[in-house]
Design a protein around this motif. Sequence first.
Motif, PDB file in Angstrom:
ATOM      1  N   LEU A 186       0.826  -1.208   0.000  1.00 40.57           N
ATOM      2  CA  LEU A 186       0.000   0.000   0.000  1.00 40.57           C
ATOM      3  C   LEU A 186       0.860   1.257   0.000  1.00 40.57           C
ATOM      4  O   LEU A 186       0.515   2.256  -0.639  1.00 40.57           O
ATOM      5  CB  LEU A 186      -0.933  -0.005   1.205  1.00 40.57           C
ATOM      6  CG  LEU A 186      -2.091  -1.012   1.137  1.00 40.57           C
ATOM      7  CD1 LEU A 186      -2.823  -1.066   2.480  1.00 40.57           C
ATOM      8  CD2 LEU A 186      -3.055  -0.653   0.021  1.00 40.57           C
ATOM      9  N   ASP A 187       1.998   1.201   0.685  1.00 40.66           N
ATOM     10  CA  ASP A 187       2.875   2.369   0.703  1.00 40.66           C
ATOM     11  C   ASP A 187       3.417   2.660  -0.696  1.00 40.66           C
ATOM     12  O   ASP A 187       3.475   3.823  -1.126  1.00 40.66           O
ATOM     13  CB  ASP A 187       4.031   2.146   1.682  1.00 40.66           C
ATOM     14  CG  ASP A 187       4.887   3.393   1.847  1.00 40.66           C
ATOM     15  OD1 ASP A 187       4.321   4.468   2.123  1.00 40.66           O
ATOM     16  OD2 ASP A 187       6.114   3.300   1.694  1.00 40.66           O
ATOM     17  N   ARG A 190       0.633   4.175  -2.743  1.00 37.67           N
ATOM     18  CA  ARG A 190       0.461   5.609  -2.416  1.00 37.67           C
ATOM     19  C   ARG A 190       1.483   6.446  -3.184  1.00 37.67           C
ATOM     20  O   ARG A 190       1.154   7.483  -3.760  1.00 37.67           O
ATOM     21  CB  ARG A 190       0.628   5.829  -0.915  1.00 37.67           C
ATOM     22  CG  ARG A 190      -0.492   5.278  -0.054  1.00 37.67           C
ATOM     23  CD  ARG A 190      -0.315   5.669   1.410  1.00 37.67           C
ATOM     24  NE  ARG A 190      -1.273   4.951   2.243  1.00 37.67           N
ATOM     25  CZ  ARG A 190      -0.997   3.848   2.934  1.00 37.67           C
ATOM     26  NH1 ARG A 190       0.249   3.346   2.915  1.00 37.67           N
ATOM     27  NH2 ARG A 190      -1.934   3.247   3.644  1.00 37.67           N
ATOM     28  N   GLN A 191       2.733   5.980  -3.182  1.00 39.05           N
ATOM     29  CA  GLN A 191       3.791   6.737  -3.863  1.00 39.05           C
ATOM     30  C   GLN A 191       3.538   6.846  -5.366  1.00 39.05           C
ATOM     31  O   GLN A 191       3.693   7.926  -5.950  1.00 39.05           O
ATOM     32  CB  GLN A 191       5.139   6.066  -3.608  1.00 39.05           C
ATOM     33  CG  GLN A 191       5.625   6.145  -2.168  1.00 39.05           C
ATOM     34  CD  GLN A 191       6.951   5.422  -2.013  1.00 39.05           C
ATOM     35  OE1 GLN A 191       7.920   5.723  -2.699  1.00 39.05           O
ATOM     36  NE2 GLN A 191       7.009   4.447  -1.126  1.00 39.05           N
ATOM     37  N   ASN A 193       0.756   6.689  -6.904  1.00 34.54           N
ATOM     38  CA  ASN A 193      -0.380   7.575  -7.125  1.00 34.54           C
ATOM     39  C   ASN A 193       0.023   9.043  -7.045  1.00 34.54           C
ATOM     40  O   ASN A 193      -0.435   9.865  -7.836  1.00 34.54           O
ATOM     41  CB  ASN A 193      -1.500   7.270  -6.128  1.00 34.54           C
ATOM     42  CG  ASN A 193      -2.598   6.417  -6.728  1.00 34.54           C
ATOM     43  OD1 ASN A 193      -3.599   6.929  -7.218  1.00 34.54           O
ATOM     44  ND2 ASN A 193      -2.402   5.108  -6.694  1.00 34.54           N
ATOM     45  N   VAL A 194       0.890   9.378  -6.104  1.00 33.64           N
ATOM     46  CA  VAL A 194       1.364  10.761  -6.000  1.00 33.64           C
ATOM     47  C   VAL A 194       2.142  11.150  -7.256  1.00 33.64           C
ATOM     48  O   VAL A 194       1.952  12.241  -7.811  1.00 33.64           O
ATOM     49  CB  VAL A 194       2.220  10.949  -4.726  1.00 33.64           C
ATOM     50  CG1 VAL A 194       2.934  12.292  -4.750  1.00 33.64           C
ATOM     51  CG2 VAL A 194       1.342  10.843  -3.478  1.00 33.64           C
ATOM     52  N   THR A 422     -10.181   0.091   3.837  1.00 31.99           N
ATOM     53  CA  THR A 422      -9.595   0.088   5.178  1.00 31.99           C
ATOM     54  C   THR A 422     -10.537  -0.610   6.157  1.00 31.99           C
ATOM     55  O   THR A 422     -11.645  -1.009   5.796  1.00 31.99           O
ATOM     56  CB  THR A 422      -9.340   1.524   5.661  1.00 31.99           C
ATOM     57  OG1 THR A 422     -10.594   2.201   5.838  1.00 31.99           O
ATOM     58  CG2 THR A 422      -8.478   2.295   4.651  1.00 31.99           C
ATOM     59  N   GLU A 427      -9.559   4.560   1.760  1.00 36.06           N
ATOM     60  CA  GLU A 427      -8.530   5.579   1.604  1.00 36.06           C
ATOM     61  C   GLU A 427      -8.386   5.866   0.115  1.00 36.06           C
ATOM     62  O   GLU A 427      -8.128   4.957  -0.670  1.00 36.06           O
ATOM     63  CB  GLU A 427      -7.188   5.110   2.162  1.00 36.06           C
ATOM     64  CG  GLU A 427      -6.054   6.110   1.947  1.00 36.06           C
ATOM     65  CD  GLU A 427      -4.685   5.575   2.320  1.00 36.06           C
ATOM     66  OE1 GLU A 427      -3.687   6.270   2.036  1.00 36.06           O
ATOM     67  OE2 GLU A 427      -4.605   4.459   2.875  1.00 36.06           O
ATOM     68  N   ASN A 428      -8.590   7.113  -0.267  1.00 37.51           N
ATOM     69  CA  ASN A 428      -8.380   7.500  -1.657  1.00 37.51           C
ATOM     70  C   ASN A 428      -6.891   7.754  -1.858  1.00 37.51           C
ATOM     71  O   ASN A 428      -6.325   8.694  -1.282  1.00 37.51           O
ATOM     72  CB  ASN A 428      -9.197   8.750  -1.998  1.00 37.51           C
ATOM     73  CG  ASN A 428      -9.234   9.020  -3.495  1.00 37.51           C
ATOM     74  OD1 ASN A 428      -8.326   8.644  -4.221  1.00 37.51           O
ATOM     75  ND2 ASN A 428     -10.282   9.690  -3.948  1.00 37.51           N
ATOM     76  N   LEU A 429      -6.240   6.911  -2.648  1.00 40.91           N
ATOM     77  CA  LEU A 429      -4.805   7.032  -2.880  1.00 40.91           C
ATOM     78  C   LEU A 429      -4.486   8.147  -3.871  1.00 40.91           C
ATOM     79  O   LEU A 429      -3.342   8.595  -3.947  1.00 40.91           O
ATOM     80  CB  LEU A 429      -4.246   5.705  -3.410  1.00 40.91           C
ATOM     81  CG  LEU A 429      -4.536   4.453  -2.575  1.00 40.91           C
ATOM     82  CD1 LEU A 429      -3.943   3.223  -3.256  1.00 40.91           C
ATOM     83  CD2 LEU A 429      -4.014   4.583  -1.157  1.00 40.91           C
ATOM     84  N   THR A 430      -5.491   8.578  -4.626  1.00 43.31           N
ATOM     85  CA  THR A 430      -5.290   9.589  -5.674  1.00 43.31           C
ATOM     86  C   THR A 430      -5.560  10.957  -5.064  1.00 43.31           C
ATOM     87  O   THR A 430      -6.681  11.459  -5.095  1.00 43.31           O
ATOM     88  CB  THR A 430      -6.231   9.315  -6.861  1.00 43.31           C
ATOM     89  OG1 THR A 430      -6.115   7.937  -7.232  1.00 43.31           O
ATOM     90  CG2 THR A 430      -5.886  10.184  -8.055  1.00 43.31           C
ATOM     91  N   VAL A 431      -4.507  11.550  -4.504  1.00 45.11           N
ATOM     92  CA  VAL A 431      -4.701  12.717  -3.629  1.00 45.11           C
ATOM     93  C   VAL A 431      -4.292  14.045  -4.248  1.00 45.11           C
ATOM     94  O   VAL A 431      -4.640  15.103  -3.716  1.00 45.11           O
ATOM     95  CB  VAL A 431      -3.909  12.524  -2.310  1.00 45.11           C
ATOM     96  CG1 VAL A 431      -4.472  11.356  -1.516  1.00 45.11           C
ATOM     97  CG2 VAL A 431      -2.419  12.315  -2.576  1.00 45.11           C
TER      98      VAL A 431
END
Length: 446
Positions: A186-187, A190-191, A193-194, A422, A427-431
């Motif tokens: 998941l980490d 997240r990266q 997606n950023v 979750t 959790e929306n990863l697209t932030v």
Amino acid sequence: MIKNTLLPAAEFCQRRSDFITKMPANTIALISAGKEVTRSNDTEYPFCQSKNFYYLTGFNEPDAILALVKGEGVEAEQSVLFSREKDSFQEVWHGRRVGQLAAVENYQFDLCFSLAEVSEQLLPLIEGKSSVLICQQEHGVFEQQVLSWLAEIRKLARTGAKAPKSLVDCSEIIHEMRLHKSDAELDIMRQVNVISGAAHQRAMQRTSAGKFEYQIEAELLYEFASNGARYPAYGSIVAGGDNANILHYTDNDEALINGDLLLIDAGGELAGYAADITRTFPVNGQFSVEQKAIYQLVLDSQNLAISAIKPKQTFAELNRLVCNFLTQALYDLGILKGDITLLLAQNACKKYFIHGLGHWLGLDVHDVGDYHSNQQREQLRPFAPGMVMTIEPGIYIPLSDKSVDEKWRGIGVRIEDNIAVTESGFENLTVNAAKTIADIEKVMAN
């Protein structure tokens, strides 16, 4: 600053252990790596590892074979890799190889042999097992190779050798494991997606009438690679105007026209994991009245679906929510006509919302994992923490659709975010990719 995104060897080692636990006793699983694919004469496409193989190994060389052995007791469990041997001549021409010693040390395999030693070392591991587990749907050529090994063992029947009696497809075991993401996975997601969100923002800022779609694609690829996602996770869709109504448009070779929308479906790949983000925005930075209307109803339907995500929720229920909403919204705009009760019962929005609401996401863009679809194609799989999916409603009204007022024709809008389930919701990863009309117009004005 680009973070170290490689998963630790211990995570891959644990996956192999978990997989062996799910294997029947006295069996062997054989998982093959991907192969290089020739692009032109003596050059190859960039190598993409088999995702199932990578999931269990973290090993990124072609042609390798993973053998997972489960005997009658824990002491009889082994993970054995067969890989290309160190070869100074080949490495000068084609790049460094891990080799057998480093494979054991760095990847935590119990044993590693060269591919030249397959007959000598692998056949004794296969002999005497009740069955061989393989991923049948992935590699027909490898399945034939396994059958040839079984035939070699059968030739030795007079000496007491016993070949496994069956091949068993173990894809479902791996797919169920891949569906549930660890904290480390998941980490990484997240990266990526950023990184991918920043690429979409860059594309918005560099879009203008007269540029070609492929020039905007180049901006995406630059932002991916500059931040550690060297390759796109899939062929980027950069679709101006009516091209947005071609769902998998990848020609990306037409000029952008003032007054059109631009739909971009693109995501980077980081440490093997994919992002899958779609944004739609005006080429000139300002939505028209009609574009605003369609865009807002797609955005509202996406927000409705995302806000409903939680454990035990299903895609089937999310689809009902979105289809009801879009059908009513399109009726209110006059795009759908008739009796609203009948339109709702018929999911009439599907004339313009022509694909599914989302899909699993992970090492593959359209990732593996059973949706538990019934005969009506309703996806009844209950969501659980650690699952990651896309939510991507869209409305597509092609120029050729004469059933609607001309002002709507040629509009294609899709909005797509990546969502992790979750314990308490989502959790929306697209932030960091602008999504509201106001935010998009603000980004494009700067």
